[in-house]
Enzyme design. Structure first.
Site, PDB file in Angstrom:
ATOM      1  N   TYR A 176     -11.747  11.645   3.900  1.00  0.00           N
ATOM      2  CA  TYR A 176     -12.230  12.712   4.779  1.00  0.00           C
ATOM      3  C   TYR A 176     -13.431  12.655   4.886  1.00  0.00           C
ATOM      4  O   TYR A 176     -14.285  11.781   4.221  1.00  0.00           O
ATOM      5  CB  TYR A 176     -11.549  13.936   4.521  1.00  0.00           C
ATOM      6  CG  TYR A 176      -9.959  14.042   4.837  1.00  0.00           C
ATOM      7  CD1 TYR A 176      -9.593  13.553   5.994  1.00  0.00           C
ATOM      8  CD2 TYR A 176      -9.126  13.761   3.666  1.00  0.00           C
ATOM      9  CE1 TYR A 176      -8.086  13.206   6.338  1.00  0.00           C
ATOM     10  CE2 TYR A 176      -7.638  13.647   3.827  1.00  0.00           C
ATOM     11  CZ  TYR A 176      -7.190  13.528   5.038  1.00  0.00           C
ATOM     12  OH  TYR A 176      -5.755  13.283   5.322  1.00  0.00           O
TER      13      TYR A 176
ATOM     14  N   GLY B  43       1.618  17.708  -7.831  1.00  0.00           N
ATOM     15  CA  GLY B  43       1.808  17.660  -6.313  1.00  0.00           C
ATOM     16  C   GLY B  43       3.191  17.732  -6.016  1.00  0.00           C
ATOM     17  O   GLY B  43       3.694  19.037  -6.009  1.00  0.00           O
ATOM     18  N   ARG B  44       3.829  16.675  -5.838  1.00  0.00           N
ATOM     19  CA  ARG B  44       5.349  17.075  -5.286  1.00  0.00           C
ATOM     20  C   ARG B  44       6.243  17.674  -5.925  1.00  0.00           C
ATOM     21  O   ARG B  44       7.096  18.352  -5.430  1.00  0.00           O
ATOM     22  CB  ARG B  44       5.688  15.702  -4.854  1.00  0.00           C
ATOM     23  CG  ARG B  44       5.030  15.151  -3.562  1.00  0.00           C
ATOM     24  CD  ARG B  44       4.898  13.575  -3.334  1.00  0.00           C
ATOM     25  NE  ARG B  44       4.501  12.913  -4.502  1.00  0.00           N
ATOM     26  CZ  ARG B  44       4.264  11.457  -4.601  1.00  0.00           C
ATOM     27  NH1 ARG B  44       5.089  10.750  -4.011  1.00  0.00           N
ATOM     28  NH2 ARG B  44       3.673  10.940  -5.568  1.00  0.00           N
TER      29      ARG B  44
ATOM     30  N   ARG C 218     -13.343  17.647  -5.477  1.00  0.00           N
ATOM     31  CA  ARG C 218     -12.296  16.565  -5.803  1.00  0.00           C
ATOM     32  C   ARG C 218     -12.862  15.331  -5.231  1.00  0.00           C
ATOM     33  O   ARG C 218     -13.250  15.258  -4.210  1.00  0.00           O
ATOM     34  CB  ARG C 218     -11.132  16.832  -5.026  1.00  0.00           C
ATOM     35  CG  ARG C 218      -9.867  15.949  -5.350  1.00  0.00           C
ATOM     36  CD  ARG C 218      -8.528  16.345  -4.729  1.00  0.00           C
ATOM     37  NE  ARG C 218      -7.368  16.217  -5.565  1.00  0.00           N
ATOM     38  CZ  ARG C 218      -6.189  15.707  -5.290  1.00  0.00           C
ATOM     39  NH1 ARG C 218      -6.023  15.779  -4.077  1.00  0.00           N
ATOM     40  NH2 ARG C 218      -5.297  15.437  -6.178  1.00  0.00           N
TER      41      ARG C 218
HETATM   42  C1  LIG Z   1       2.565  16.314   1.128  1.00  0.00           C
HETATM   43  C2  LIG Z   1       1.402  16.185   0.547  1.00  0.00           C
HETATM   44  C3  LIG Z   1      -0.144  16.753   1.209  1.00  0.00           C
HETATM   45  C4  LIG Z   1      -1.222  16.683   0.527  1.00  0.00           C
HETATM   46  N1  LIG Z   1      -2.366  17.020   0.902  1.00  0.00           N
HETATM   47  C5  LIG Z   1      -3.391  17.025   0.325  1.00  0.00           C
HETATM   48  C6  LIG Z   1      -4.488  17.720   0.733  1.00  0.00           C
HETATM   49  O1  LIG Z   1      -4.658  18.499   1.584  1.00  0.00           O
HETATM   50  N2  LIG Z   1      -5.696  17.630   0.084  1.00  0.00           N
HETATM   51  C7  LIG Z   1      -5.860  16.791  -1.194  1.00  0.00           C
HETATM   52  O2  LIG Z   1      -6.742  16.680  -1.686  1.00  0.00           O
HETATM   53  N3  LIG Z   1      -4.750  16.068  -1.618  1.00  0.00           N
HETATM   54  C8  LIG Z   1      -3.592  16.253  -0.943  1.00  0.00           C
HETATM   55  N4  LIG Z   1      -2.515  15.495  -1.357  1.00  0.00           N
HETATM   56  C9  LIG Z   1      -2.599  14.747  -2.439  1.00  0.00           C
HETATM   57  C10 LIG Z   1      -2.179  15.439  -3.732  1.00  0.00           C
HETATM   58  O3  LIG Z   1      -2.901  16.576  -3.905  1.00  0.00           O
HETATM   59  C11 LIG Z   1      -1.765  14.648  -5.187  1.00  0.00           C
HETATM   60  O4  LIG Z   1      -3.203  14.161  -5.407  1.00  0.00           O
HETATM   61  C12 LIG Z   1      -0.739  13.474  -4.832  1.00  0.00           C
HETATM   62  O5  LIG Z   1       0.461  14.156  -3.985  1.00  0.00           O
HETATM   63  C13 LIG Z   1      -0.402  13.042  -6.290  1.00  0.00           C
HETATM   64  O6  LIG Z   1       0.137  13.825  -6.983  1.00  0.00           O
HETATM   65  P1  LIG Z   1       1.872  13.817  -7.139  1.00  0.00           P
HETATM   66  O7  LIG Z   1       2.410  12.631  -7.565  1.00  0.00           O
HETATM   67  O8  LIG Z   1       2.073  14.763  -8.341  1.00  0.00           O
HETATM   68  O9  LIG Z   1       2.478  14.445  -5.934  1.00  0.00           O
HETATM   69  C14 LIG Z   1      -1.215  15.699  -0.563  1.00  0.00           C
HETATM   70  C15 LIG Z   1      -0.008  15.172  -0.993  1.00  0.00           C
HETATM   71  C16 LIG Z   1       1.002  15.447  -0.553  1.00  0.00           C
HETATM   72  C17 LIG Z   1       2.361  14.633  -1.233  1.00  0.00           C
END
Ligand SMILES: Cc1cc2nc3c(=O)[nH]c(=O)nc-3n(C[C@H](O)[C@H](O)[C@H](O)COP(=O)(O)O)c2cc1C
Length: 359
Positions: free
Chosen positions: A181, A314-315, A228
C-alpha cells in the site's frame, strides 16, 4: 504443546497485556457505504477482546486512501462515532484497540471510493493487479503522481486520522507501512521513480514513511503508535530488489524510526531472519512478528527465538473469537469459511462459535 512463552504478561506502550497473543489487522469490508463501522463491527471486535491487543482492519485516513469497498474510514465525525462503539465493546471485554491507518495508494479503483477519483501514488505507475469492485474484478488504473504539496497534505490526513482514532476512544494507531500500500509504494524502487526528495536514494525513499510516523507520534504520543512493515513482501506489484537492496532500505528505515520511540514495530515477515535480528537490536521497544500461515504449534517460535515479544494471529482469530482460550485449553479450532471473508453481514463474521457451544 504448552506454548509457555505466550502466557507471560507484557507492557506495550500504555497498555498492559496479560499474554503475548494479539489480533493481526484483517480487512473484512463490513463498514457502511460511507465508511462508518456499525454495531456489527463493534460486536465482532468485542467478541475477540480476550486477544488483548486488537489491531483493526485497515482504516482509510481520507477518501483518496480507500482501496476497497466497505472498508472503514477514520476521518469524519460519523466515523469517530462508529469507532467509539468499537472501542467501548473492546474495552468492556478487557482488550485494547489500535486502529490501523491504511492508505491504499495505487491499489484502488475509482469505483471503490466515495469521490470516484483516480488513485494517488508516488509515481504514475500502475500496480498491474486486479482488485475486487462492485462490478467484478478490475485492473487498477495508472495512479496520479502526488506532488510535494500533496505529500504534505497526505501527512496531515494521517495526523487527523490519528487524532480521530484517539477521539473515538482507541488506545492507539498502527501505521500500515506494509503489503504493497501507499507507504510501501514509496519504499519500493519499482513503484517510486521520483527524482525529488522522496525518491531515488534509500534515504529519500524512506522519507515519506518517516515523516508520517513522526507526524502521527507528535499528534497522539509515540507510545500510542505502532508501525507495520513487510520487507520484500511482493504484494501489489512491488519488487524491492535483492537481499542486499532490501537490507539497506530497511536497516536505514528501521534505524530512523527507532529514534521515534514508538510503541511497537510490527513485521509481516517473509523470511530474512538476519534482517529480523538486526531490527531486534536496533528497535528500543516491542517487536511483533507475524509469518503467514503459521500452525498453532509454531505460534511461540519467534518469541522463543528472541525475535519477537508478541505473536499476532490473523485467520485463527478471524474464525475463533476465543482463540486464546482454545490455545490455552489445547482445544480444536473452527475452520475458516473462505466464502464469507470479505463483505456481507453476520455470516462468517460474528457467528463463529466459541468453545462452550462449539459442536
Ligand atoms: C482476510 C484478511 C485480511 C487482511 N487484511 C489486512 C489489513 O487490513 N492490514 C494488514 O496489515 N494486513 C492484513 N492482512 C494480513 C494479516 O494481518 C496477517 O499478517 C496474515 O493473515 C498472516 O497471518 P495468519 O497466517 O495468522 O493469518 C489480512 C489477512 C487476511 C487473511
Amino acid at each position: 504443546m504448552t506454548l509457555t512463552s505466550l502466557w507471560q504478561p507484557f507492557s506495550l506502550g500504555r497498555v498492559e497485556l496479560s499474554h503475548r497473543l494479539a489480533m493481526a489487522p484483517m480487512t473484512r469490508n463490513r463498514a457502511n457505504a460511507d465508511g462508518t463501522p456499525g454495531e456489527l463491527v463493534a460486536r465482532y471486535c468485542g467478541q475477540r477482546a480476550t486477544l488483548g491487543l486488537l489491531i483493526t482492519e485497515g482504516a482509510q485516513p481520507s477518501a483518496d486512501g480507500q482501496g476497497y469497498a466497505n472498508t472503514p474510514g477514520i476521518y469524519t465525525p460519523e466515523h469517530i462515532a462508529g469507532w467509539r462503539k468499537v472501542s467501548d465493546a473492546v474495552h468492556a471485554g478487557g482488550g485494547a484497540l489500535f486502529i490501523q491507518l491504511m492508505h491504499a495508494g495505487r491499489i484502488s479503483h475509482p469505483d471503490n471510493t466515495p469521490h470516484g477519483r483516480q488513485p494517488v501514488a508516488p509515481s504514475a505507475i500502475s500496480a498491474g493487479v486486479d482488485i475486487a469492485t462492485a462490478s467484478g474484478r478490475q485492473q487498477v488504473p495508472v495512479p496520479r503522481e502526488l506532488s510535494v504539496q500533496d505529500i504534505a497534505a497526505v501527512i496531515a490526513e494521517f495526523r487527523h486520522a490519528a487524532a480521530s482514532a484517539i477521539a473515538a476512544g482507541a488506545d492507539g494507531v498502527e501505521i500500515h507501512g506494509a503489503n504493497g500500500y501507499l507507504l510501501h509504494q514509496f519504499l519500493s524502487p519499482n513503484s517510486n521513480r521520483r527524482s525529488d526528495a522522496y525518491g531515488g536514494s534509500v534515504e529519500n525513499r524512506s522519507r515519506f514513511v518517516i515523516e508520517v510516523a513522526r507526524a502521527v507520534a507528535e499528534e497522539i504520543g509515540a507510545d500510542r503508535v505502532g508501525i507495520r512493515l513487510s520487507p520484500s513482501m511482493p504484494l501489489g506489484g512491488l519488487e524491492e530488489g535483492d537481499v542486499a537492496d532490501v537490507r539497506a532500505q530497511y536497516r536505514h528505515l528501521v534505524g530512523e524510526l527507532a529514534g521515534l520511540n514508538l510503541a511497537y514495530l510490527h513485521l509481516h515477515h517473509v523470511g530474512d531472519d538476519e534482517l529480523l535480528q538486526s531490527f531486534r537490536e536496533a528497535w528500543p521497544t516491542a517487536v511483533l512478528v507475524v509469518r503467514y500461515g503459521r500452525t498453532r504449534e509454531q505460534l511461540a517460535a519467534d518469541i522463543d527465538a528472541g525475535f519477537a515479544d508478541i505473536a499476532p494471529v490473523g485467520r485463527l482469530a478471524l474464525a475463533n473469537p476465543d482463540v486464546v482460550e482454545r490455545l490455552r485449553a489445547e482445544a480444536p479450532m473452527n475452520e475458516l469459511d473462505p466464502a464469507t471473508i470479505y463483505g456481507g453481514g453476520e455470516s462468517g463474521y460474528t457467528d463463529y462459535p466459541v468453545l462452550a457451544n462449539a459442536n
